[in-house]
Design a protein around this motif. Sequence first.
Motif, PDB file in Angstrom:
ATOM      1  N   LEU A 145       0.833  -1.203   0.000  1.00 29.92           N
ATOM      2  CA  LEU A 145       0.000   0.000   0.000  1.00 29.92           C
ATOM      3  C   LEU A 145       0.868   1.254   0.000  1.00 29.92           C
ATOM      4  O   LEU A 145       0.603   2.217  -0.735  1.00 29.92           O
ATOM      5  CB  LEU A 145      -0.918  -0.003   1.228  1.00 29.92           C
ATOM      6  N   LYS A 146       1.905   1.234   0.827  1.00 31.99           N
ATOM      7  CA  LYS A 146       2.816   2.381   0.897  1.00 31.99           C
ATOM      8  C   LYS A 146       3.532   2.592  -0.432  1.00 31.99           C
ATOM      9  O   LYS A 146       3.696   3.728  -0.899  1.00 31.99           O
ATOM     10  CB  LYS A 146       3.827   2.155   2.023  1.00 31.99           C
ATOM     11  N   THR A 147       3.961   1.502  -1.058  1.00 28.95           N
ATOM     12  CA  THR A 147       4.685   1.602  -2.323  1.00 28.95           C
ATOM     13  C   THR A 147       3.774   2.099  -3.439  1.00 28.95           C
ATOM     14  O   THR A 147       4.182   2.930  -4.266  1.00 28.95           O
ATOM     15  CB  THR A 147       5.273   0.228  -2.706  1.00 28.95           C
TER      16      THR A 147
ATOM     17  N   TRP B  71       8.901   7.971  13.242  1.00 31.63           N
ATOM     18  CA  TRP B  71       9.978   7.165  13.822  1.00 31.63           C
ATOM     19  C   TRP B  71      11.341   7.640  13.335  1.00 31.63           C
ATOM     20  O   TRP B  71      12.319   7.627  14.089  1.00 31.63           O
ATOM     21  CB  TRP B  71       9.772   5.682  13.503  1.00 31.63           C
ATOM     22  N   GLU B  72      11.425   8.064  12.080  1.00 34.72           N
ATOM     23  CA  GLU B  72      12.699   8.574  11.582  1.00 34.72           C
ATOM     24  C   GLU B  72      13.118   9.828  12.347  1.00 34.72           C
ATOM     25  O   GLU B  72      14.298   9.997  12.687  1.00 34.72           O
ATOM     26  CB  GLU B  72      12.607   8.866  10.078  1.00 34.72           C
ATOM     27  N   VAL B  73      12.155  10.704  12.611  1.00 34.16           N
ATOM     28  CA  VAL B  73      12.466  11.898  13.405  1.00 34.16           C
ATOM     29  C   VAL B  73      12.966  11.495  14.785  1.00 34.16           C
ATOM     30  O   VAL B  73      13.970  12.030  15.283  1.00 34.16           O
ATOM     31  CB  VAL B  73      11.225  12.807  13.539  1.00 34.16           C
ATOM     32  N   PHE B  74      12.294  10.563  15.419  1.00 30.35           N
ATOM     33  CA  PHE B  74      12.684  10.103  16.749  1.00 30.35           C
ATOM     34  C   PHE B  74      14.102   9.527  16.731  1.00 30.35           C
ATOM     35  O   PHE B  74      14.925   9.839  17.613  1.00 30.35           O
ATOM     36  CB  PHE B  74      11.690   9.043  17.234  1.00 30.35           C
TER      37      PHE B  74
ATOM     38  N   ALA C 180      15.883   1.816   7.256  1.00 27.06           N
ATOM     39  CA  ALA C 180      15.619   0.392   7.458  1.00 27.06           C
ATOM     40  C   ALA C 180      15.005   0.132   8.835  1.00 27.06           C
ATOM     41  O   ALA C 180      14.112  -0.725   8.977  1.00 27.06           O
ATOM     42  CB  ALA C 180      16.909  -0.409   7.306  1.00 27.06           C
ATOM     43  N   ILE C 181      15.445   0.866   9.850  1.00 31.04           N
ATOM     44  CA  ILE C 181      14.890   0.685  11.192  1.00 31.04           C
ATOM     45  C   ILE C 181      13.431   1.147  11.220  1.00 31.04           C
ATOM     46  O   ILE C 181      12.555   0.483  11.791  1.00 31.04           O
ATOM     47  CB  ILE C 181      15.715   1.462  12.228  1.00 31.04           C
ATOM     48  N   ALA C 182      13.172   2.285  10.595  1.00 28.88           N
ATOM     49  CA  ALA C 182      11.796   2.801  10.554  1.00 28.88           C
ATOM     50  C   ALA C 182      10.879   1.877   9.750  1.00 28.88           C
ATOM     51  O   ALA C 182       9.676   1.815  10.019  1.00 28.88           O
ATOM     52  CB  ALA C 182      11.785   4.208   9.954  1.00 28.88           C
ATOM     53  N   GLU C 183      11.444   1.138   8.785  1.00 27.25           N
ATOM     54  CA  GLU C 183      10.654   0.166   8.032  1.00 27.25           C
ATOM     55  C   GLU C 183      10.072  -0.900   8.957  1.00 27.25           C
ATOM     56  O   GLU C 183       8.982  -1.410   8.715  1.00 27.25           O
ATOM     57  CB  GLU C 183      11.529  -0.510   6.969  1.00 27.25           C
ATOM     58  N   GLU C 184      10.786  -1.230  10.005  1.00 27.40           N
ATOM     59  CA  GLU C 184      10.288  -2.201  10.976  1.00 27.40           C
ATOM     60  C   GLU C 184       9.314  -1.552  11.961  1.00 27.40           C
ATOM     61  O   GLU C 184       8.254  -2.094  12.257  1.00 27.40           O
ATOM     62  CB  GLU C 184      11.461  -2.827  11.730  1.00 27.40           C
TER      63      GLU C 184
ATOM     64  N   GLN D  19      -1.366   6.369   6.934  1.00 27.61           N
ATOM     65  CA  GLN D  19      -1.065   6.031   8.322  1.00 27.61           C
ATOM     66  C   GLN D  19       0.325   5.405   8.442  1.00 27.61           C
ATOM     67  O   GLN D  19       1.088   5.724   9.352  1.00 27.61           O
ATOM     68  CB  GLN D  19      -2.112   5.051   8.869  1.00 27.61           C
ATOM     69  N   ILE D  20       0.631   4.485   7.527  1.00 28.72           N
ATOM     70  CA  ILE D  20       1.929   3.812   7.544  1.00 28.72           C
ATOM     71  C   ILE D  20       3.050   4.820   7.310  1.00 28.72           C
ATOM     72  O   ILE D  20       4.080   4.813   8.001  1.00 28.72           O
ATOM     73  CB  ILE D  20       1.971   2.700   6.481  1.00 28.72           C
TER      74      ILE D  20
END
Length: 217
Positions: A10-12, A81-84, A98-102, A73-74
Motif C-alpha cells: 500500500l505504501k509503495t 519514527w525517523e524523526v525520533f 531500514a529501522i523505521a521500516e520495521e 497512516q503507515i
Amino acid sequence: MQSFTEENYLKTIYSLASRQEGEVSTSALAEMTATKAASVTDMLRKLADKQLIHYKKYQGVRLTDEGERLALQIIRRHRLWEVFLVEKLGFGWAEVHAIAEELEHIRSEELVARLDAYLGNPQFDPHGDPIPTPTGKMPQTEYRKLSDVSTGEDVRLMAVLEHSTEFLQHLDHSRLTLGCSVTVAEINAFDKSVILHITNGQPVFVSHEVAKNLLVN
C-alpha cells in the motif's frame, strides 16, 4: 488486519502514484519491491479482495479511499519514527530508513499520538519529506529540483528524493545538508553537472543525477 507485506505494498503504491498520473503498473511495482511480476499480481488480487485497491489485469492499480487512508497512516508512522531516531537517539539520516521500516508496522494509535506530541508535532522527517497529519492529509510542498535551477540562483536545500544509504552518505561527504543555502555558480553545458557555492564553504561539484534528487526552494 493487513500483513506487513500488504502494508508495504500500500505504501509503495501510494509512493509511485504520487510521482505520476494514472494507475501504477505491475512492472513498476515489481521493480520497486524487487519482486517477480507473478508474486506482485497475487498480492494485488489479495488487496483488491480486501477493497484496498482498484485493480484490473493489464490496466494497472490505484488505491481505494480506504487503501489510501491506510497508506498514509503507515507513512506517518514511518516518518515520525525517523524523526525520533535522528533527534532523540542520535542516528544519522543515512541510518534510519531500514529501522523505521520495521517500526512503522506498530499499529498502536495511542503510541503514535504520544510519539508525535513528544517530538513536538514535527511537519517534516529528516529527509525533508512532509509527515501526514493525524487526519490523513499529506501536506503539499512547492519545491524544485536542483537540476531545474538556473545559474546564479540562490536556493536552500529542503528535501531529497533518493533515500539510499549510499546517496545520503555522498551528500554528507559533500557537506550538503538540509537547510543549507547554496548558489548555483556554474552548470556544465555537456553533462548538466553543477558547481555549487555553499555559504561559508568551498565550491562543491554535483552531478546531474544527484541534482535531480535534491529539492530546493
